[in-house]
Design an enzyme around this catalytic site. Structure first.
Site, PDB file in Angstrom:
ATOM      1  CD  GLU A 238      -6.706   5.379   6.495  1.00 32.84           C
ATOM      2  OE1 GLU A 238      -5.730   5.955   6.335  1.00 32.84           O
ATOM      3  OE2 GLU A 238      -7.687   5.219   5.494  1.00 32.84           O
ATOM      4  CB  CYS A 239      -0.437   4.646   9.457  1.00 30.29           C
ATOM      5  SG  CYS A 239      -0.771   6.547   8.914  1.00 30.29           S
ATOM      6  N   GLY A 240      -3.294   5.114  11.428  1.00 30.53           N
ATOM      7  CA  GLY A 240      -3.789   5.934  12.807  1.00 30.53           C
ATOM      8  C   GLY A 240      -3.796   7.380  12.304  1.00 30.53           C
TER       9      GLY A 240
END
Length: 244
Positions: A238-240
């Protein structure tokens, strides 16, 4: 039923919020993707927004949600490091689908970030997380606030990674309702939808990319690799944006 009370749910502990959404989620699991969007528009409060990274399968959720809710704001967090093909894909889909595109960026330019911090994506998990916080999380939080969002649609699918395998259709994240209409779709269903509606995969699909983000943290798929290993050097999926 009356619209779900976001403020009341936000006041609950996280476990109680999950329990409170169990019944709606049980219902949503039985609905089609289109019915889930319609249900959300009827039962969840506005303003409504849709986020997209304009990745491999982005045309699906962009078309699906936009045809039911024309002119819905589409949030893109632009890092400045996307592939040229991605920027071209953004222009193409924005024109084809008549998207109400809202682009958000970090307060610091990519060049300024590199001058201050170096290449954060080469600094292990901590560096990647700081990079994502600056370029993804803060701009998204700002977008949700400025657009007064209370319901956020996104195109995540359980099949994409282990971290997404158990996500519900409906949750609360960043203080707003989050709806994942195609969460249970497999790759075949995605392909069939694209074919049915004359839509395309991201241009890099044909070059062997299963997932596309920034140029410096995206790899082509190779035999034996899981899709999630093609991003962030396999250190993160995940990129956040979809965490927390």
């Amino acid at each position: 039923m009356s619209k779900l009370d976001l403020n009341a749910l936000n006041d609950l502990p996280k476990v109680d919020r999950v329990l409170a959404l169990a019944e709606p989620n049980a219902q949503l699991e039985t609905l089609t993707a289109e019915e889930r969007v319609a249900w959300a528009l009827e039962n969840l409060p506005g303003e409504y927004v849709l986020s997209s990274s304009f990745g491999i399968q982005a045309a699906v959720s962009l078309h699906l949600v936009n045809q039911i809710r024309p002119d819905i704001p589409v949030i893109l967090t632009d890092t400045g490091y996307l592939f040229p093909e991605t920027y071209q894909f953004i222009d193409e889909l924005t024109d084809k689908l008549k998207l109400n595109l809202k682009v958000y960026r970090a307060g610091e330019s990519p060049a300024w970030q590199e001058a201050r911090y170096g290449k954060l994506w080469e600094q292990g998990v901590e560096g990647i997380e700081k990079y994502n916080e600056i370029n993804k999380v803060e701009p998204m939080n700002r977008a949700l606030k400025e657009l007064k969002a209370q319901t956020w649609f996104a195109g995540l699918r359980r099949e994409q990674s282990g971290s997404r395998a158990h996500l519900p259709v409906l949750a609360i994240q960043r203080g707003v309702f989050k709806v994942l209409p195609i969460i249970d779709w497999d790759n075949r269903t995605v392909y069939q939808y694209l074919q049915k509606h004359g839509l395309k995969y991201h241009p890099l699909w044909d070059q062997g990319y299963l997932s596309v983000g920034d140029t410096h943290t995206t790899r082509k798929w190779e035999p034996g690799m899981a899709e999630e290993e093609t991003r962030f050097f396999g250190l993160k999926r995940e990129c956040g944006l979809h965490e927390g």
